[in-house]
Design a protein around this motif. Structure first.
Motif, PDB file in Angstrom:
ATOM      1  N   ARG A  11       3.071   8.858   3.970  1.00 58.04           N
ATOM      2  CA  ARG A  11       2.084   8.769   2.871  1.00 58.04           C
ATOM      3  C   ARG A  11       2.721   9.094   1.522  1.00 58.04           C
ATOM      4  O   ARG A  11       2.374   8.495   0.512  1.00 58.04           O
ATOM      5  N   ARG A  12       3.664  10.049   1.508  1.00 57.69           N
ATOM      6  CA  ARG A  12       4.344  10.394   0.252  1.00 57.69           C
ATOM      7  C   ARG A  12       5.279   9.273  -0.201  1.00 57.69           C
ATOM      8  O   ARG A  12       5.361   8.961  -1.382  1.00 57.69           O
ATOM      9  N   LEU A  13       5.992   8.678   0.750  1.00 56.83           N
ATOM     10  CA  LEU A  13       6.940   7.617   0.422  1.00 56.83           C
ATOM     11  C   LEU A  13       6.253   6.272   0.162  1.00 56.83           C
ATOM     12  O   LEU A  13       6.714   5.486  -0.663  1.00 56.83           O
ATOM     13  N   MET A  14       5.172   6.026   0.881  1.00 54.27           N
ATOM     14  CA  MET A  14       4.459   4.753   0.797  1.00 54.27           C
ATOM     15  C   MET A  14       2.958   5.045   0.766  1.00 54.27           C
ATOM     16  O   MET A  14       2.297   5.101   1.811  1.00 54.27           O
ATOM     17  N   PRO A  15       2.412   5.269  -0.438  1.00 57.76           N
ATOM     18  CA  PRO A  15       0.991   5.599  -0.516  1.00 57.76           C
ATOM     19  C   PRO A  15       0.126   4.527   0.159  1.00 57.76           C
ATOM     20  O   PRO A  15       0.354   3.331  -0.048  1.00 57.76           O
ATOM     21  N   PRO A  16      -0.835   4.964   0.984  1.00 53.95           N
ATOM     22  CA  PRO A  16      -1.687   3.979   1.654  1.00 53.95           C
ATOM     23  C   PRO A  16      -2.589   3.276   0.636  1.00 53.95           C
ATOM     24  O   PRO A  16      -2.999   3.884  -0.352  1.00 53.95           O
ATOM     25  N   PRO A  17      -2.900   2.022   0.869  1.00 54.51           N
ATOM     26  CA  PRO A  17      -3.785   1.303  -0.040  1.00 54.51           C
ATOM     27  C   PRO A  17      -5.215   1.838   0.086  1.00 54.51           C
ATOM     28  O   PRO A  17      -5.632   2.256   1.165  1.00 54.51           O
ATOM     29  N   ALA A  18      -5.920   1.814  -1.031  1.00 51.28           N
ATOM     30  CA  ALA A  18      -7.309   2.284  -1.017  1.00 51.28           C
ATOM     31  C   ALA A  18      -8.158   1.446  -0.068  1.00 51.28           C
ATOM     32  O   ALA A  18      -9.073   1.953   0.577  1.00 51.28           O
ATOM     33  N   ASP A  19      -7.827   0.171   0.040  1.00 43.51           N
ATOM     34  CA  ASP A  19      -8.594  -0.730   0.901  1.00 43.51           C
ATOM     35  C   ASP A  19      -7.870  -1.017   2.208  1.00 43.51           C
ATOM     36  O   ASP A  19      -8.090  -2.029   2.851  1.00 43.51           O
ATOM     37  N   GLY A  20      -6.987  -0.094   2.604  1.00 44.01           N
ATOM     38  CA  GLY A  20      -6.195  -0.290   3.819  1.00 44.01           C
ATOM     39  C   GLY A  20      -6.971   0.014   5.072  1.00 44.01           C
ATOM     40  O   GLY A  20      -8.150   0.370   5.035  1.00 44.01           O
ATOM     41  N   GLY A  21      -6.294  -0.107   6.165  1.00 45.51           N
ATOM     42  CA  GLY A  21      -6.901   0.167   7.455  1.00 45.51           C
ATOM     43  C   GLY A  21      -7.374  -1.113   8.115  1.00 45.51           C
ATOM     44  O   GLY A  21      -7.932  -1.987   7.464  1.00 45.51           O
ATOM     45  N   THR A  22      -7.084  -1.226   9.386  1.00 48.62           N
ATOM     46  CA  THR A  22      -7.495  -2.378  10.179  1.00 48.62           C
ATOM     47  C   THR A  22      -8.272  -1.848  11.366  1.00 48.62           C
ATOM     48  O   THR A  22      -7.796  -0.963  12.066  1.00 48.62           O
ATOM     49  N   THR A  23      -9.463  -2.370  11.557  1.00 50.19           N
ATOM     50  CA  THR A  23     -10.262  -1.982  12.709  1.00 50.19           C
ATOM     51  C   THR A  23      -9.719  -2.702  13.935  1.00 50.19           C
ATOM     52  O   THR A  23      -9.559  -3.923  13.915  1.00 50.19           O
ATOM     53  N   VAL A  24      -9.415  -1.920  14.952  1.00 53.78           N
ATOM     54  CA  VAL A  24      -8.798  -2.474  16.162  1.00 53.78           C
ATOM     55  C   VAL A  24      -9.587  -1.998  17.374  1.00 53.78           C
ATOM     56  O   VAL A  24      -9.946  -0.825  17.464  1.00 53.78           O
TER      57      VAL A  24
END
Length: 180
Positions: A11-24
């Motif tokens: 998370r520090r190196l690659m901030p997650p996108p605000a609209d990220g996440g995939t429902t699986v």
């Protein structure tokens, strides 16, 4: 205070996108592949989702295992079949010689490298990352999960870059673009 995790470092190196996440539907995936997927990968999908790292490494949406003719183009099933074909014909590092892994591809990059798991173990927490670096025509094993693999690559914490391009090697800031 709890120990920092590889996901915290990611998370520090690659901030997650605000609209990220995939429902699986992990239950359907487990049923179709005959095995559960690693917890760190499940958490990655929850936080980041499918997408591109530095517009170089594509981490696709996990998909159920179906016959090849029914599989989406460039998806997990097709790329896993590609990995299996390349496994048969390409060179391996000494520790991989003579092995027959159960390959599941979780990422491909712009230099045509394939990033897989060896899903042979019943415990997905023990699945190593296995990379086919096309430029060197060589398969190599990394005894860690997806998240740790990415963090160590960003920090150049391997003896040498596992991938064909330098885009994710020794970087202090990485971008992630979510993709359907």
């Amino acid at each position: 205070m709890s120990e920092p995790t590889d996901l915290d470092a990611l998370r520090r190196l690659m901030p997650p996108p605000a609209d990220g996440g995939t429902t699986v539907d992990w239950t359907a995936l487990t049923t179709s592949w005959g095995k559960p997927f690693p917890a760190d990968y499940q958490r990655f999908m929850e936080v980041y989702g499918a997408g591109a790292v530095q517009n170089y490494l594509s981490i696709g949406r996990p998909e159920p295992k179906v016959p090849l003719e029914q599989a989406p183009r460039d998806g997990m099933v097709i790329e896993s079949a590609n990995a299996e074909a390349d496994w048969e014909t390409e060179e391996k590092t000494p520790e991989l010689e003579g092995t027959s892994p159960a390959l599941i591809t979780w990422g491909v990059d712009a230099t045509a490298d394939m990033l897989c798991w060896d899903a042979s173990d019943d415990d997905p927490a023990k699945w190593p990352v296995v990379v086919y670096q096309r430029n060197g025509s060589l398969w190599s094993r990394y005894d860690c999960g997806v998240v740790e693999f990415l963090v160590r690559n960003f920090r150049a914490a391997w003896p040498e870059n596992p991938l064909g391009g330098e885009f994710l090697w020794d970087v202090s800031e990485v971008t992630f673009q979510p993709r359907g």
